[in-house]
Design a protein around this motif. Structure first.
Motif, PDB file in Angstrom:
ATOM      1  N   ARG A   1      40.437  37.791  -3.955  1.00 30.98           N
ATOM      2  CA  ARG A   1      39.553  38.904  -4.343  1.00 30.98           C
ATOM      3  C   ARG A   1      39.610  40.042  -3.316  1.00 30.98           C
ATOM      4  O   ARG A   1      38.994  41.085  -3.517  1.00 30.98           O
ATOM      5  CB  ARG A   1      38.107  38.404  -4.459  1.00 30.98           C
ATOM      6  N   GLY A   2      40.328  39.816  -2.224  1.00 33.68           N
ATOM      7  CA  GLY A   2      40.425  40.837  -1.193  1.00 33.68           C
ATOM      8  C   GLY A   2      39.165  40.975  -0.357  1.00 33.68           C
ATOM      9  O   GLY A   2      38.921  42.023   0.258  1.00 33.68           O
ATOM     10  N   GLU A   3      38.373  39.926  -0.324  1.00 33.58           N
ATOM     11  CA  GLU A   3      37.109  39.958   0.405  1.00 33.58           C
ATOM     12  C   GLU A   3      37.261  39.428   1.825  1.00 33.58           C
ATOM     13  O   GLU A   3      38.143  38.614   2.115  1.00 33.58           O
ATOM     14  CB  GLU A   3      36.050  39.136  -0.335  1.00 33.58           C
ATOM     15  N   THR A   4      36.393  39.900   2.676  1.00 32.47           N
ATOM     16  CA  THR A   4      36.320  39.389   4.052  1.00 32.47           C
ATOM     17  C   THR A   4      34.899  38.902   4.305  1.00 32.47           C
ATOM     18  O   THR A   4      33.931  39.466   3.775  1.00 32.47           O
ATOM     19  CB  THR A   4      36.671  40.466   5.089  1.00 32.47           C
ATOM     20  N   HIS A   5      34.822  37.846   5.094  1.00 31.30           N
ATOM     21  CA  HIS A   5      33.513  37.234   5.349  1.00 31.30           C
ATOM     22  C   HIS A   5      33.256  37.221   6.849  1.00 31.30           C
ATOM     23  O   HIS A   5      34.129  36.827   7.636  1.00 31.30           O
ATOM     24  CB  HIS A   5      33.495  35.804   4.787  1.00 31.30           C
ATOM     25  N   HIS A   6      32.085  37.648   7.242  1.00 27.77           N
ATOM     26  CA  HIS A   6      31.707  37.657   8.660  1.00 27.77           C
ATOM     27  C   HIS A   6      30.400  36.890   8.833  1.00 27.77           C
ATOM     28  O   HIS A   6      29.432  37.127   8.100  1.00 27.77           O
ATOM     29  CB  HIS A   6      31.538  39.090   9.172  1.00 27.77           C
ATOM     30  N   THR A   7      30.412  35.979   9.781  1.00 27.39           N
ATOM     31  CA  THR A   7      29.210  35.206  10.071  1.00 27.39           C
ATOM     32  C   THR A   7      28.957  35.207  11.570  1.00 27.39           C
ATOM     33  O   THR A   7      29.864  34.946  12.360  1.00 27.39           O
ATOM     34  CB  THR A   7      29.338  33.750   9.586  1.00 27.39           C
TER      35      THR A   7
ATOM     36  N   SER B   1      37.354  44.684  -0.679  1.00 31.41           N
ATOM     37  CA  SER B   1      38.514  45.339  -0.067  1.00 31.41           C
ATOM     38  C   SER B   1      38.214  46.758   0.392  1.00 31.41           C
ATOM     39  O   SER B   1      38.883  47.298   1.266  1.00 31.41           O
ATOM     40  CB  SER B   1      39.693  45.356  -1.054  1.00 31.41           C
ATOM     41  N   ALA B   2      37.170  47.357  -0.198  1.00 33.06           N
ATOM     42  CA  ALA B   2      36.791  48.720   0.178  1.00 33.06           C
ATOM     43  C   ALA B   2      35.779  48.733   1.315  1.00 33.06           C
ATOM     44  O   ALA B   2      35.361  49.808   1.764  1.00 33.06           O
ATOM     45  CB  ALA B   2      36.220  49.460  -1.029  1.00 33.06           C
ATOM     46  N   GLY B   3      35.375  47.555   1.751  1.00 33.26           N
ATOM     47  CA  GLY B   3      34.406  47.478   2.844  1.00 33.26           C
ATOM     48  C   GLY B   3      32.969  47.480   2.401  1.00 33.26           C
ATOM     49  O   GLY B   3      32.046  47.487   3.226  1.00 33.26           O
ATOM     50  N   GLU B   4      32.734  47.445   1.069  1.00 29.56           N
ATOM     51  CA  GLU B   4      31.377  47.436   0.548  1.00 29.56           C
ATOM     52  C   GLU B   4      30.801  46.009   0.581  1.00 29.56           C
ATOM     53  O   GLU B   4      31.498  45.039   0.313  1.00 29.56           O
ATOM     54  CB  GLU B   4      31.349  47.963  -0.895  1.00 29.56           C
ATOM     55  N   VAL B   5      29.527  45.924   0.897  1.00 34.10           N
ATOM     56  CA  VAL B   5      28.864  44.618   0.972  1.00 34.10           C
ATOM     57  C   VAL B   5      28.669  44.063  -0.436  1.00 34.10           C
ATOM     58  O   VAL B   5      28.097  44.729  -1.311  1.00 34.10           O
ATOM     59  CB  VAL B   5      27.496  44.740   1.683  1.00 34.10           C
ATOM     60  N   VAL B   6      29.173  42.863  -0.681  1.00 33.43           N
ATOM     61  CA  VAL B   6      28.998  42.216  -1.982  1.00 33.43           C
ATOM     62  C   VAL B   6      28.076  41.007  -1.875  1.00 33.43           C
ATOM     63  O   VAL B   6      27.598  40.485  -2.881  1.00 33.43           O
ATOM     64  CB  VAL B   6      30.358  41.780  -2.565  1.00 33.43           C
ATOM     65  N   ASP B   7      27.810  40.561  -0.661  1.00 34.05           N
ATOM     66  CA  ASP B   7      26.894  39.425  -0.486  1.00 34.05           C
ATOM     67  C   ASP B   7      26.398  39.425   0.958  1.00 34.05           C
ATOM     68  O   ASP B   7      27.142  39.740   1.888  1.00 34.05           O
ATOM     69  CB  ASP B   7      27.599  38.103  -0.789  1.00 34.05           C
ATOM     70  N   GLY B   8      25.121  39.075   1.142  1.00 34.26           N
ATOM     71  CA  GLY B   8      24.561  39.019   2.481  1.00 34.26           C
ATOM     72  C   GLY B   8      24.087  40.365   2.988  1.00 34.26           C
ATOM     73  O   GLY B   8      24.095  41.369   2.265  1.00 34.26           O
ATOM     74  N   ASP B   9      23.673  40.363   4.256  1.00 35.95           N
ATOM     75  CA  ASP B   9      23.149  41.585   4.862  1.00 35.95           C
ATOM     76  C   ASP B   9      23.533  41.580   6.343  1.00 35.95           C
ATOM     77  O   ASP B   9      23.142  40.657   7.081  1.00 35.95           O
ATOM     78  CB  ASP B   9      21.622  41.629   4.712  1.00 35.95           C
ATOM     79  N   PRO B  10      24.299  42.573   6.798  1.00 34.75           N
ATOM     80  CA  PRO B  10      24.750  42.586   8.187  1.00 34.75           C
ATOM     81  C   PRO B  10      23.624  42.813   9.194  1.00 34.75           C
ATOM     82  O   PRO B  10      23.839  42.677  10.402  1.00 34.75           O
ATOM     83  CB  PRO B  10      25.748  43.749   8.216  1.00 34.75           C
TER      84      PRO B  10
END
Length: 240
Positions: A156-162, A199-208
């Motif tokens: 999906r071209g997503e990145t996940h940060h925890t 992929s565009a850097g938009e948040v799709v889940d969670g809150d930074p």
């Protein structure tokens, strides 16, 4: 004068030979009881030790005892290990007692320290898609699930940060020994900042910017018959 010198010289030579022969007869004779020359590279001769002698060496809880000796921990030792984690007559205490008897090296304090380290490493490795690290820490079934999630995320071209803010609690809630496989279930209560972006850097889940309290129930396992002391994560469950 020369003849006298020759006679005296001859007498001294004869006397020296006689003395040498006598010394050799006394000092040079072998009785069979002489100490052998010391060889610093030789292995010790264990046959010289009296039969039944046991040489005691310093031992830790994970050290192996000599074959033929009682390796089981005492009731006092088990009670001391469990004191902070479970009452001896509770279901968990009885399960942990059985585990310690099956695996005398098991120490709840050390196990929980290792479990918390594993939790941090697994959370970080999953977020980074680090399957090499995950393979070392996960059982096959859990690894398959994590790998599929990482692959789908990549597709999906997503990145996940925890970001793991901290582990508030880590408590053992279940333990079991089955066919020499030890299982210990730990309830983790942690604080995480988690966000997934497209992929565009938009948040799709969670809150930074939001710290969430997360409760995870993880089960670790190891083969008590193996010399490998490492535990692996074999089951996961989210409590909320």
């Amino acid at each position: 004068m020369s003849e006298a010198f020759d006679i005296y010289t001859l007498l001294f030579l004869v006397l020296a030979v006689v003395i040498f022969i006598r010394l050799r007869s006394v000092l040079g004779r072998r009785t069979g009881n002489e100490r052998q020359p010391f060889d610093p590279y030789s292995r010790p001769d264990t046959k010289q030790a009296p039969e039944g002698t046991v040489v005691a060496l310093p031992r830790g809880r994970n050290a192996e005892a000599p074959v033929g000796t009682d390796t089981g921990p005492s009731a006092e030792d088990i009670e001391e290990r469990l004191e902070r984690y479970a009452k001896a007559d509770s279901p968990l205490g009885k399960s942990l007692t059985a585990l310690i008897k099956s695996d005398p090296g098991f120490d709840p304090a050390q196990f929980l320290d290792g479990a918390k380290m594993a939790y941090e490493m697994i959370v970080a490795a999953f977020a980074e898609g680090d399957e090499k690290t995950l393979k070392q820490l996960l059982g096959d079934d859990v690894l398959d699930g994590f790998s599929r999630a990482i692959a789908e995320r990549d597709e999906r071209g997503e990145t996940h940060h925890t970001t793991l803010v901290g582990i508030d609690k880590a408590d053992m809630i279940e333990a079991e020994v089955k066919d020499k496989q030890a299982f210990v279930t730990v309830k983790f209560v942690s604080e995480l900042i988690s966000v997934t972006r497209d992929s565009a850097g938009e948040v799709v889940d969670g809150d930074p910017k939001k710290v969430r309290e997360v409760t995870d129930i993880w089960t670790f396992a190891r083969d008590t018959a193996s010399r490998n002391p490492n535990w692996k994560l074999v089951a996961t469950e989210a409590a909320n």
